[in-house]
Scaffold this motif. Structure first.
Motif, PDB file in Angstrom:
ATOM      1  N   ASP A 158      -6.594  -2.689   5.671  1.00 58.56           N
ATOM      2  CA  ASP A 158      -7.129  -1.701   4.803  1.00 58.56           C
ATOM      3  C   ASP A 158      -7.226  -2.328   3.298  1.00 58.56           C
ATOM      4  O   ASP A 158      -6.333  -3.282   3.206  1.00 58.56           O
ATOM      5  CB  ASP A 158      -6.372  -0.739   4.472  1.00 58.56           C
ATOM      6  N   TRP A 159      -8.420  -2.272   2.319  1.00 61.66           N
ATOM      7  CA  TRP A 159      -8.492  -2.679   1.186  1.00 61.66           C
ATOM      8  C   TRP A 159      -9.130  -1.648   0.424  1.00 61.66           C
ATOM      9  O   TRP A 159      -9.688  -0.573   0.880  1.00 61.66           O
ATOM     10  CB  TRP A 159      -9.042  -4.136   1.211  1.00 61.66           C
ATOM     11  N   TRP A 160      -9.172  -1.729  -0.991  1.00 64.50           N
ATOM     12  CA  TRP A 160      -9.531  -0.699  -1.932  1.00 64.50           C
ATOM     13  C   TRP A 160     -10.811  -1.340  -2.692  1.00 64.50           C
ATOM     14  O   TRP A 160     -10.351  -2.491  -3.219  1.00 64.50           O
ATOM     15  CB  TRP A 160      -8.525  -0.108  -2.578  1.00 64.50           C
ATOM     16  N   LEU A 183     -11.540   5.516  -6.560  1.00 59.47           N
ATOM     17  CA  LEU A 183     -11.127   5.005  -5.554  1.00 59.47           C
ATOM     18  C   LEU A 183     -11.838   5.159  -4.610  1.00 59.47           C
ATOM     19  O   LEU A 183     -11.935   6.106  -3.893  1.00 59.47           O
ATOM     20  CB  LEU A 183      -9.461   5.182  -5.397  1.00 59.47           C
ATOM     21  N   GLN A 212     -11.480   3.482  -0.385  1.00 53.94           N
ATOM     22  CA  GLN A 212     -10.852   2.675   0.741  1.00 53.94           C
ATOM     23  C   GLN A 212     -11.677   2.464   1.916  1.00 53.94           C
ATOM     24  O   GLN A 212     -12.296   2.990   2.209  1.00 53.94           O
ATOM     25  CB  GLN A 212      -9.631   3.762   1.325  1.00 53.94           C
ATOM     26  N   SER A 246     -11.559   0.286   5.594  1.00 56.53           N
ATOM     27  CA  SER A 246     -10.680   0.153   6.752  1.00 56.53           C
ATOM     28  C   SER A 246     -11.439  -0.715   8.022  1.00 56.53           C
ATOM     29  O   SER A 246     -12.664  -0.442   8.191  1.00 56.53           O
ATOM     30  CB  SER A 246     -10.051   1.031   7.439  1.00 56.53           C
ATOM     31  N   ALA A 289      -1.423  -1.715   1.169  1.00 54.63           N
ATOM     32  CA  ALA A 289      -1.594  -1.151   2.215  1.00 54.63           C
ATOM     33  C   ALA A 289      -0.285  -0.533   2.892  1.00 54.63           C
ATOM     34  O   ALA A 289      -0.270   0.486   3.459  1.00 54.63           O
ATOM     35  CB  ALA A 289      -2.450  -1.714   3.184  1.00 54.63           C
ATOM     36  N   ALA A 347       0.988   2.270   0.616  1.00 60.71           N
ATOM     37  CA  ALA A 347       0.042   3.275   1.128  1.00 60.71           C
ATOM     38  C   ALA A 347       0.544   4.149   2.413  1.00 60.71           C
ATOM     39  O   ALA A 347       0.590   5.329   2.445  1.00 60.71           O
ATOM     40  CB  ALA A 347      -1.380   3.177   0.909  1.00 60.71           C
ATOM     41  N   TRP A 362      -3.857   9.378   3.338  1.00 64.73           N
ATOM     42  CA  TRP A 362      -5.022   8.446   3.102  1.00 64.73           C
ATOM     43  C   TRP A 362      -5.436   7.938   4.401  1.00 64.73           C
ATOM     44  O   TRP A 362      -6.727   7.393   4.579  1.00 64.73           O
ATOM     45  CB  TRP A 362      -4.479   7.384   2.357  1.00 64.73           C
ATOM     46  N   ALA A 393     -13.274   7.538   1.749  1.00 65.96           N
ATOM     47  CA  ALA A 393     -12.473   6.426   2.649  1.00 65.96           C
ATOM     48  C   ALA A 393     -13.701   6.186   3.591  1.00 65.96           C
ATOM     49  O   ALA A 393     -14.389   7.089   4.127  1.00 65.96           O
ATOM     50  CB  ALA A 393     -11.384   6.809   3.249  1.00 65.96           C
ATOM     51  N   VAL A 400      -1.803   0.428  -5.637  1.00 69.37           N
ATOM     52  CA  VAL A 400      -3.207   0.201  -5.077  1.00 69.37           C
ATOM     53  C   VAL A 400      -4.166  -0.036  -6.158  1.00 69.37           C
ATOM     54  O   VAL A 400      -4.942  -0.724  -6.015  1.00 69.37           O
ATOM     55  CB  VAL A 400      -3.330   1.482  -4.329  1.00 69.37           C
ATOM     56  N   ALA A 436      -7.203  -2.623  -6.100  1.00 70.43           N
ATOM     57  CA  ALA A 436      -8.609  -2.153  -6.402  1.00 70.43           C
ATOM     58  C   ALA A 436      -9.793  -2.638  -7.244  1.00 70.43           C
ATOM     59  O   ALA A 436     -10.751  -2.742  -7.170  1.00 70.43           O
ATOM     60  CB  ALA A 436      -8.643  -0.382  -6.325  1.00 70.43           C
TER      61      ALA A 436
END
Length: 140
Positions: free
Chosen positions: A15-17, A25, A27, A29, A48, A51, A58, A68, A97, A101
């Motif tokens: 997972d990254w933002w 924001l 997200q 995946s 991650a 979170a 999330w 997301a 996060v 991000a």
């Protein structure tokens, strides 16, 4: 020019933002990210893990409070989970996060888009020798 994307662990979930052009924001995946982001893999993984423990909603499918998107392979096409009623702005995101991000700024706002093909003008290529690009001022 198309953005160069890569997955740091092909075949595994990660997972990254990012932050979109409207300051929200976002997200992502399971799929590839801009090629400079895996250089920060330890920080992204730590965010991650934080979170998953502190913001488990999330990672669900119901009433996700942020934009997301999932990818089902190594392609740069991501599909949205759902449209949040009140999406989370970067300035309201937890620091752990938000710090990762800001490494990826999207060129456009995700709005209510259902599919994002990240190699089609969503992300500007990083300049050689830099991790991303300089931050631009955010609109209120």
């Amino acid at each position: 020019m198309a953005t160069t994307l890569r997955h740091p662990r092909p075949g595994y979930t990660w997972d990254w933002w990012a932050v979109d052009a409207a300051g929200f924001l976002v997200q992502f995946s399971h799929g590839p990210a801009p090629e400079h982001l895996p250089a920060h893999l330890d920080r992204v993984d730590a965010a991650a893990a934080w979170a998953e423990e502190n913001r488990p909603a999330w990672f669900g499918r119901d009433s996700v409070p942020l934009h997301a998107f999932d990818c089902n392979g190594e392609s740069p096409a991501y599909t949205r989970h759902g449209v949040p009623d009140s999406p989370l702005r970067l300035c309201d995101a937890p620091a752990v996060v938000a710090e990762v991000a800001i490494l990826v700024e999207l060129e456009r706002a995700v709005g209510d888009a259902w599919t994002l093909c990240l190699d089609e003008g969503w992300i500007r290529d990083a300049r050689p020798g830099t991790p991303g690009r300089p931050a631009r001022p955010r609109r209120p």
